[in-house]
Write a protein that holds these residues in place. Structure first.
Motif, mmCIF file in Angstrom:
data_model
loop_
_atom_site.group_PDB
_atom_site.id
_atom_site.type_symbol
_atom_site.label_atom_id
_atom_site.label_comp_id
_atom_site.label_asym_id
_atom_site.label_seq_id
_atom_site.Cartn_x
_atom_site.Cartn_y
_atom_site.Cartn_z
ATOM 1 N N ALA A 24 0.432 3.610 3.014
ATOM 2 C CA ALA A 24 1.430 4.100 2.054
ATOM 3 C C ALA A 24 2.705 3.277 2.156
ATOM 4 C CB ALA A 24 1.727 5.577 2.320
ATOM 5 N N TYR A 25 3.121 2.961 3.383
ATOM 6 C CA TYR A 25 4.282 2.093 3.582
ATOM 7 C C TYR A 25 4.036 0.742 2.910
ATOM 8 C CZ TYR A 25 7.959 -0.513 6.086
ATOM 9 O OH TYR A 25 9.059 -1.287 6.399
ATOM 10 N N ALA A 26 2.851 0.168 3.140
ATOM 11 C CA ALA A 26 2.529 -1.135 2.563
ATOM 12 C C ALA A 26 2.575 -1.093 1.043
ATOM 13 C CB ALA A 26 1.154 -1.592 3.042
ATOM 14 N N ALA A 27 2.120 0.013 0.447
ATOM 15 C CA ALA A 27 2.130 0.130 -1.008
ATOM 16 C C ALA A 27 3.556 0.125 -1.554
ATOM 17 C CB ALA A 27 1.401 1.401 -1.435
ATOM 18 N N VAL A 28 4.447 0.895 -0.917
ATOM 19 C CA VAL A 28 5.847 0.897 -1.348
ATOM 20 C C VAL A 28 6.456 -0.490 -1.149
ATOM 21 C CG1 VAL A 28 8.136 1.904 -0.992
ATOM 22 C CG2 VAL A 28 6.107 3.357 -0.838
ATOM 23 N N PRO B 149 2.643 -3.779 7.435
ATOM 24 C CA PRO B 149 2.153 -3.201 8.690
ATOM 25 C C PRO B 149 0.654 -3.378 8.908
ATOM 26 C CG PRO B 149 3.727 -1.714 7.695
ATOM 27 C CD PRO B 149 3.477 -2.811 6.694
ATOM 28 N N VAL B 150 -0.137 -3.473 7.842
ATOM 29 C CA VAL B 150 -1.586 -3.646 8.008
ATOM 30 C C VAL B 150 -1.964 -5.117 8.126
ATOM 31 C CG1 VAL B 150 -2.064 -1.499 6.784
ATOM 32 C CG2 VAL B 150 -2.093 -3.655 5.526
ATOM 33 N N GLY B 151 -0.966 -5.972 8.246
ATOM 34 C CA GLY B 151 -1.202 -7.403 8.358
ATOM 35 C C GLY B 151 -0.913 -8.111 7.053
ATOM 36 N N GLU B 152 -1.349 -9.358 6.967
ATOM 37 C CA GLU B 152 -1.143 -10.120 5.742
ATOM 38 C C GLU B 152 -2.154 -9.686 4.690
ATOM 39 O OE1 GLU B 152 -0.280 -14.506 5.726
ATOM 40 O OE2 GLU B 152 -2.185 -14.533 4.605
ATOM 41 N N ILE B 153 -1.649 -9.276 3.548
ATOM 42 C CA ILE B 153 -2.519 -8.857 2.450
ATOM 43 C C ILE B 153 -2.051 -9.521 1.161
ATOM 44 C CG2 ILE B 153 -3.052 -6.623 3.506
ATOM 45 C CD1 ILE B 153 -1.111 -5.335 1.502
ATOM 46 N N ALA B 154 -2.971 -9.611 0.224
ATOM 47 C CA ALA B 154 -2.634 -10.084 -1.120
ATOM 48 C C ALA B 154 -3.455 -9.278 -2.107
ATOM 49 C CB ALA B 154 -2.932 -11.568 -1.267
ATOM 50 N N ILE B 155 -2.827 -8.901 -3.217
ATOM 51 C CA ILE B 155 -3.567 -8.272 -4.309
ATOM 52 C C ILE B 155 -4.050 -9.384 -5.225
ATOM 53 C CG2 ILE B 155 -3.437 -6.707 -6.276
ATOM 54 C CD1 ILE B 155 -1.343 -5.108 -4.767
ATOM 55 N N LYS C 28 -6.726 -9.686 5.949
ATOM 56 C CA LYS C 28 -7.188 -10.622 6.975
ATOM 57 C C LYS C 28 -7.786 -9.924 8.202
ATOM 58 C CE LYS C 28 -5.616 -14.036 4.512
ATOM 59 N NZ LYS C 28 -6.542 -14.873 3.742
ATOM 60 N N ASP C 29 -7.167 -8.832 8.657
ATOM 61 C CA ASP C 29 -7.513 -8.281 9.975
ATOM 62 C C ASP C 29 -8.048 -6.856 9.875
ATOM 63 O OD1 ASP C 29 -6.503 -10.585 11.365
ATOM 64 O OD2 ASP C 29 -4.481 -9.839 10.961
ATOM 65 N N PHE C 30 -9.065 -6.574 10.708
ATOM 66 C CA PHE C 30 -9.620 -5.231 10.828
ATOM 67 C C PHE C 30 -9.831 -4.910 12.302
ATOM 68 C CE2 PHE C 30 -10.956 -6.884 6.717
ATOM 69 C CZ PHE C 30 -10.480 -5.898 5.880
#
Length: 393
Positions: A309-313, A355-361, A370-372
């Motif tokens: 949720a933080y990442a979405a905002v 917070p969940v790492g590097e992401i791209a839409i 990238k990371d799990f």
């Protein structure tokens, strides 16, 4: 006065189009998640994560000096609640984007409304197959289970190479669980394991005697569960109470500390694949700052639903800043429909460290993450609190 009255009459008659509403200050961003119902535990985690993001973004100056304001709507736990929440956010609160809903099943009902209205939707926890395909204004920051689920099965095999026989259990009345179990079952097959029984249940069930008895009779080495927190927690508890000794792998529904009081000490050693870990801070300063802020606010470590949720905002705020930077004008000078379209395009440009790492839409609306991680549930002596402890290779 006469000229004004004439102009107003022309607008009302449809001869002259009314000027579209400009964006409010502070900038309204919708949060449509479950704050009541049987999934409120997930929704509250999302509310907490979103509030931390709002506070940190505004403390840092907002969008080049303009603050954001989260508009919260309770979706409850069903499709009708999600539809009502989306309608309120779109038509009454005039938000620039919507983050939500909590469940994939709700998304399939509500997201088409936002897509038709050309309001960007960012899914914080909708991991079922087909979410981005709802429409061009729908995207997600929650990695689909096709990317996440196989990691926990592989970890179970590393811990116990003798695993051969698998029981699969899932909530048939939940779109996410039904989608997730397909991923798990395919991963079981790909790993050369045998699914010897598939058992269905409802998210409202509390008695799993029939399913557990079948599992015990099948003499399995591994149980894989796809459901929500309450039903999955009760299923884990009853499996252990009735004598199952083998490994349990949980899906995303078990990926919440709110399940700890449900199965208590019997939650221990369950493996859960995760798209987020509060322990992954060494190379991620954004996560480090988020964990510190969250712990200060709520006196506990954040879970995946809060981080997403933080990442979405965060990605919405960064996309708004990009729109303002690229256009050379303030966000609040945009007409609302114009900003919604520009924001939707900006969301799909470039990676963001969250917070969940590097992401791209991606242009399709799908997330590239990238990371799990895989964690094991470790319970405290009180039997009601615990932690997700990262499992190393």
């Amino acid at each position: 006065m006469k000229r004004l009255a004439t102009a107003l009459l022309l607008v009302l008659c449809g001869i002259v189009p009314a000027r579209a509403q400009t964006v409010a200050d502070p900038i309204p961003i919708g949060i449509a998640v479950a704050q009541t119902s049987n999934i409120a535990l997930f929704g509250q985690e999302q509310v907490n994560g979103a509030k931390v993001a709002e506070a940190r973004i505004n403390a840092a100056g907002g969008i080049n000096g303009t603050k954001i304001a989260l508009a919260f709507q309770d979706t409850g736990g069903d499709e009708a609640g999600a539809v009502n929440a989306f309608q309120n956010l779109i038509n009454r609160d005039k938000v620039v984007a919507i983050i939500g809903p909590t469940l994939s099943q709700q998304a399939f009902a509500a997201d088409p409304l936002a897509n038709q209205a050309k309001v960007p939707v960012i899914a914080p926890s909708n991991t079922a197959k087909g979410i981005p395909q709802i429409g061009p204004f729908v995207s997600r920051v929650s990695a689909p289970m096709t990317q996440v689920a196989p990691h926990s099965l592989k970890q179970a095999l590393r811990q116990n190479p003798g695993i051969k026989r698998v029981a699969v259990l899932y909530a048939q009345n939940d779109a996410f669980s039904a989608s997730e179990t397909e991923v798990f079952q395919q991963a079981v097959k790909d790993l050369g394991l045998e699914t010897v029984t598939v058992q269905k249940f409802q998210t409202t069930d509390t008695d799993f005697t029939t399913q557990v008895t079948t599992v015990l009779g099948a003499n399995v080495d591994l149980v894989v569960i796809s459901g929500l927190a309450a039903d999955s927690g009760n299923l884990v508890k009853q499996l252990r109470q009735l004598g199952y000794k083998g490994q349990i792998v949980g899906g995303n529904g078990l990926n919440s500390p709110n399940m700890f009081p449900v199965c208590g000490a019997l939650c221990a050693d369950t493996l859960v694949a995760q798209a987020y870990s509060p322990a992954a801070v060494e190379h991620n300063p954004v996560n480090k700052a988020f964990v510190a802020a969250f712990e200060q606010a709520y006196k506990k470590a954040p879970a995946q639903f809060s981080a997403q949720a933080y990442a979405a905002v965060q990605v919405v705020a960064e996309a708004l800043a990009k729109v303002e930077r690229d256009s050379g004008k303030k966000i609040t000078s945009f007409e609302l429909p114009q900003l919604r379209e520009a924001l939707n395009a900006a969301l799909r440009t470039g990676p963001t460290l969250t917070p969940v790492g590097e992401i791209a839409i991606l242009p399709s609306g799908e997330i590239d993450q990238k990371d799990f991680y895989v964690s094991k549930i470790v319970m405290q002596p009180d039997g009601t609190t615990g932690a997700f402890v990262l499992v190393t290779e």
